[in-house]
Design a protein around this motif. Structure first.
Motif, PDB file in Angstrom:
ATOM      1  N   LYS A  85       0.815  -1.212   0.000  1.00 50.23           N
ATOM      2  CA  LYS A  85       0.000   0.000   0.000  1.00 50.23           C
ATOM      3  C   LYS A  85       0.847   1.259   0.000  1.00 50.23           C
ATOM      4  CE  LYS A  85      -3.893   2.217   2.330  1.00 50.23           C
ATOM      5  NZ  LYS A  85      -4.886   2.127   3.433  1.00 50.23           N
ATOM      6  N   SER A  86       1.947   1.245   0.742  1.00 51.81           N
ATOM      7  CA  SER A  86       2.787   2.437   0.821  1.00 51.81           C
ATOM      8  C   SER A  86       3.433   2.764  -0.523  1.00 51.81           C
ATOM      9  CB  SER A  86       3.871   2.239   1.883  1.00 51.81           C
ATOM     10  OG  SER A  86       4.706   1.127   1.559  1.00 51.81           O
ATOM     11  N   TYR A  87       3.643   1.750  -1.337  1.00 50.12           N
ATOM     12  CA  TYR A  87       4.276   1.957  -2.644  1.00 50.12           C
ATOM     13  C   TYR A  87       3.338   2.722  -3.579  1.00 50.12           C
ATOM     14  CZ  TYR A  87       6.586   0.822  -7.087  1.00 50.12           C
ATOM     15  OH  TYR A  87       7.198   0.900  -8.316  1.00 50.12           O
ATOM     16  N   PHE A  88       2.036   2.406  -3.525  1.00 51.92           N
ATOM     17  CA  PHE A  88       1.085   3.017  -4.449  1.00 51.92           C
ATOM     18  C   PHE A  88       0.368   4.228  -3.848  1.00 51.92           C
ATOM     19  CE2 PHE A  88       1.358  -1.476  -5.695  1.00 51.92           C
ATOM     20  CZ  PHE A  88       1.758  -1.328  -7.016  1.00 51.92           C
ATOM     21  N   GLY A  89       0.195   4.237  -2.534  1.00 46.78           N
ATOM     22  CA  GLY A  89      -0.459   5.372  -1.904  1.00 46.78           C
ATOM     23  C   GLY A  89      -1.907   5.536  -2.307  1.00 46.78           C
ATOM     24  N   ILE A  90      -2.624   4.416  -2.476  1.00 41.91           N
ATOM     25  CA  ILE A  90      -4.014   4.442  -2.919  1.00 41.91           C
ATOM     26  C   ILE A  90      -4.914   3.910  -1.807  1.00 41.91           C
ATOM     27  CG2 ILE A  90      -5.676   3.488  -4.569  1.00 41.91           C
ATOM     28  CD1 ILE A  90      -3.426   3.310  -6.594  1.00 41.91           C
ATOM     29  N   ASP A  91      -6.042   4.558  -1.615  1.00 46.06           N
ATOM     30  CA  ASP A  91      -7.030   4.097  -0.647  1.00 46.06           C
ATOM     31  C   ASP A  91      -7.754   2.891  -1.239  1.00 46.06           C
ATOM     32  OD1 ASP A  91      -9.046   3.659   1.128  1.00 46.06           O
ATOM     33  OD2 ASP A  91      -9.756   5.726   1.190  1.00 46.06           O
ATOM     34  N   ALA A  92      -7.785   1.795  -0.489  1.00 42.92           N
ATOM     35  CA  ALA A  92      -8.400   0.566  -0.984  1.00 42.92           C
ATOM     36  C   ALA A  92      -9.868   0.757  -1.359  1.00 42.92           C
ATOM     37  CB  ALA A  92      -8.268  -0.542   0.062  1.00 42.92           C
ATOM     38  N   LYS A  93     -10.559   1.692  -0.693  1.00 41.01           N
ATOM     39  CA  LYS A  93     -11.971   1.934  -0.979  1.00 41.01           C
ATOM     40  C   LYS A  93     -12.181   2.495  -2.378  1.00 41.01           C
ATOM     41  CE  LYS A  93     -13.189   2.758   3.867  1.00 41.01           C
ATOM     42  NZ  LYS A  93     -13.770   3.727   4.844  1.00 41.01           N
ATOM     43  N   MET A  94     -11.136   3.118  -2.926  1.00 41.16           N
ATOM     44  CA  MET A  94     -11.241   3.723  -4.251  1.00 41.16           C
ATOM     45  C   MET A  94     -11.044   2.705  -5.375  1.00 41.16           C
ATOM     46  SD  MET A  94     -11.830   7.002  -4.528  1.00 41.16           S
ATOM     47  CE  MET A  94     -11.941   8.479  -3.501  1.00 41.16           C
ATOM     48  N   LEU A  95     -10.466   1.562  -5.040  1.00 41.09           N
ATOM     49  CA  LEU A  95     -10.098   0.600  -6.069  1.00 41.09           C
ATOM     50  C   LEU A  95     -11.302   0.070  -6.840  1.00 41.09           C
ATOM     51  CD1 LEU A  95      -7.944  -1.063  -7.477  1.00 41.09           C
ATOM     52  CD2 LEU A  95      -8.190  -2.796  -5.685  1.00 41.09           C
ATOM     53  N   ASP A  96     -12.367  -0.305  -6.129  1.00 42.86           N
ATOM     54  CA  ASP A  96     -13.546  -0.855  -6.801  1.00 42.86           C
ATOM     55  C   ASP A  96     -14.158   0.154  -7.766  1.00 42.86           C
ATOM     56  OD1 ASP A  96     -13.221  -3.193  -5.421  1.00 42.86           O
ATOM     57  OD2 ASP A  96     -14.694  -2.710  -3.863  1.00 42.86           O
ATOM     58  N   SER A  97     -14.220   1.390  -7.338  1.00 39.80           N
ATOM     59  CA  SER A  97     -14.770   2.438  -8.202  1.00 39.80           C
ATOM     60  C   SER A  97     -13.894   2.636  -9.430  1.00 39.80           C
ATOM     61  CB  SER A  97     -14.888   3.752  -7.418  1.00 39.80           C
ATOM     62  OG  SER A  97     -15.385   4.786  -8.243  1.00 39.80           O
ATOM     63  N   TYR A  98     -12.595   2.660  -9.209  1.00 41.61           N
ATOM     64  CA  TYR A  98     -11.664   2.828 -10.324  1.00 41.61           C
ATOM     65  C   TYR A  98     -11.752   1.662 -11.293  1.00 41.61           C
ATOM     66  CZ  TYR A  98      -7.250   2.953 -12.873  1.00 41.61           C
ATOM     67  OH  TYR A  98      -6.298   2.949 -13.863  1.00 41.61           O
ATOM     68  N   PHE A  99     -11.953   0.460 -10.759  1.00 45.06           N
ATOM     69  CA  PHE A  99     -12.057  -0.726 -11.592  1.00 45.06           C
ATOM     70  C   PHE A  99     -13.221  -0.593 -12.575  1.00 45.06           C
ATOM     71  CE2 PHE A  99     -13.526  -5.097 -12.386  1.00 45.06           C
ATOM     72  CZ  PHE A  99     -12.352  -5.672 -12.839  1.00 45.06           C
ATOM     73  N   VAL A 100     -14.350  -0.095 -12.099  1.00 49.03           N
ATOM     74  CA  VAL A 100     -15.513   0.084 -12.974  1.00 49.03           C
ATOM     75  C   VAL A 100     -15.228   1.124 -14.040  1.00 49.03           C
ATOM     76  CG1 VAL A 100     -17.935   0.819 -13.069  1.00 49.03           C
ATOM     77  CG2 VAL A 100     -17.139  -0.614 -11.173  1.00 49.03           C
ATOM     78  N   TRP A 101     -14.669   2.244 -13.654  1.00 43.39           N
ATOM     79  CA  TRP A 101     -14.337   3.302 -14.607  1.00 43.39           C
ATOM     80  C   TRP A 101     -13.383   2.797 -15.680  1.00 43.39           C
ATOM     81  CZ3 TRP A 101     -14.717   9.008 -14.362  1.00 43.39           C
ATOM     82  CH2 TRP A 101     -15.662   9.466 -13.433  1.00 43.39           C
ATOM     83  N   SER A 102     -12.326   2.115 -15.247  1.00 45.63           N
ATOM     84  CA  SER A 102     -11.313   1.669 -16.197  1.00 45.63           C
ATOM     85  C   SER A 102     -11.856   0.612 -17.151  1.00 45.63           C
ATOM     86  CB  SER A 102     -10.085   1.125 -15.452  1.00 45.63           C
ATOM     87  OG  SER A 102     -10.436   0.016 -14.636  1.00 45.63           O
ATOM     88  N   GLU A 103     -12.708  -0.292 -16.652  1.00 46.17           N
ATOM     89  CA  GLU A 103     -13.257  -1.329 -17.516  1.00 46.17           C
ATOM     90  C   GLU A 103     -14.187  -0.741 -18.572  1.00 46.17           C
ATOM     91  OE1 GLU A 103     -12.538  -4.399 -18.096  1.00 46.17           O
ATOM     92  OE2 GLU A 103     -10.915  -4.145 -16.648  1.00 46.17           O
ATOM     93  N   VAL A 104     -14.977   0.238 -18.192  1.00 46.17           N
ATOM     94  CA  VAL A 104     -15.835   0.917 -19.165  1.00 46.17           C
ATOM     95  C   VAL A 104     -14.966   1.586 -20.227  1.00 46.17           C
ATOM     96  CG1 VAL A 104     -17.480   2.806 -19.506  1.00 46.17           C
ATOM     97  CG2 VAL A 104     -17.747   1.252 -17.569  1.00 46.17           C
ATOM     98  N   GLY A 105     -13.888   2.222 -19.782  1.00 39.88           N
ATOM     99  CA  GLY A 105     -12.977   2.868 -20.723  1.00 39.88           C
ATOM    100  C   GLY A 105     -12.323   1.883 -21.666  1.00 39.88           C
ATOM    101  N   VAL A 106     -11.914   0.722 -21.129  1.00 42.63           N
ATOM    102  CA  VAL A 106     -11.278  -0.310 -21.947  1.00 42.63           C
ATOM    103  C   VAL A 106     -12.241  -0.830 -23.016  1.00 42.63           C
ATOM    104  CG1 VAL A 106     -10.420  -2.684 -21.936  1.00 42.63           C
ATOM    105  CG2 VAL A 106      -9.589  -1.059 -20.241  1.00 42.63           C
TER     106      VAL A 106
END
Length: 285
Positions: A51-72
């Protein structure tokens, strides 16, 4: 020449896994779903243990996953009809033919998917005030192994054939019989080199990429090189053929991707503190 069971694989394999009412479920679709699940699982694993390497909140991952898949999906489909097809039209996402039969949606461009993915990532990070390069770095660790299932899906769907193998070649044993010709199983070559090999490279260089964005650039470079090589075994689209220096469109796009990622890597390496400061400003707003 005697043909083995492997050579005759396509003649004995049905690309349709099963049917639900009037819907035919292809192995390709199943592989795509597996690819999505694998990508999300890997992302969750790296975010949990690094987690320290990426600095991302785990709660944001699911939302980002949906956005990125739609974009793909949007980028891959639009990219395919724009680059390899007959241009954009209103029915590019229509899964039914003119007679109303369900035929699914065929034709996706990897490079178009990359553009759609990057665009969706930028929009997500701007809207959510997140560090864009951190998300891209995490994503590029997830993509390679998920990509393996995508190419296996292409193979099982009997599409994106390889080039014809010379009958006098010692490699005829590896060929798949397609329309009376033995062809390279280029989809599996891509699964190995563009998926597994690239993933190993990403794991190997991760510890050396200390600045945000470098890992994403390394992925782009590694993939472009692997794709360029694999295209020598893959048959070019019949309506496009080959271009200057006998290069396919896939190789031309890979060259563009390679050059773009090299330039971006140089820019990030030289101005890391500037990009880091900009990302922190965006996240604080």
């Amino acid at each position: 020449m005697a043909l083995s069971t492997w050579n005759l694989f396509y003649s004995k394999f049905d690309p349709i896994a099963f049917e639900i009412f009037f819907l035919k479920i292809h192995w390709y679709g199943i592989c795509y779903v597996v690819a999505l699940v694998v990508a999300l699982f890997i992302a969750q694993y790296f975010l949990k243990h690094h987690k320290s390497y990426f600095g991302i909140d785990a709660k944001m991952l699911d939302s980002y996953f949906v956005w990125s898949e739609v974009g793909v999906i949007l980028g891959a489909r639009i990219g395919y009809v724009t680059i390899y097809g007959n241009g954009l039209s209103w029915d590019i996402f229509n899964p039914f033919d003119l007679d109303g039969n369900f035929v699914g949606i065929a034709g996706f461009s990897y490079h178009g998917g990359v553009i759609g993915f990057v665009f969706a990532s930028v929009m997500f990070c701007f809207y959510k005030k997140q560090p864009i390069f951190s998300y891209l770095d995490l994503a590029t660790l997830c993509i390679p192994l998920a990509y393996v299932f995508g190419r296996i899906g292409n193979f099982l769907n009997q599409e994106l054939y390889g080039r014809i193998i010379d009958i006098d070649s010692k490699l005829t044993w590896i060929g798949i019989l397609v329309d009376g010709h033995l062809r390279y199983p280029s989809q599996l070559f891509e699964a190995f080199f563009e998926g597994i090999v690239v993933f190993i490279i990403m794991l190997s260089v991760r510890r050396f990429c200390k600045k945000r964005g470098q890992l994403a650039c390394v992925y782009g470079i590694a993939y472009a090189l692997a794709r360029f090589f694999c295209e020598y075994f893959r048959e070019a689209d019949a309506h496009m053929g080959y271009y200057a220096f006998n290069l396919s469109m896939g190789q031309i796009l890979s060259v563009v991707m390679f050059v773009s990622c090299v330039l971006l890597l140089i820019a990030i390496s030289r101005n890391a503190s500037h990009y880091q400061h900009k990302e922190e400003q965006v996240c604080k707003k």
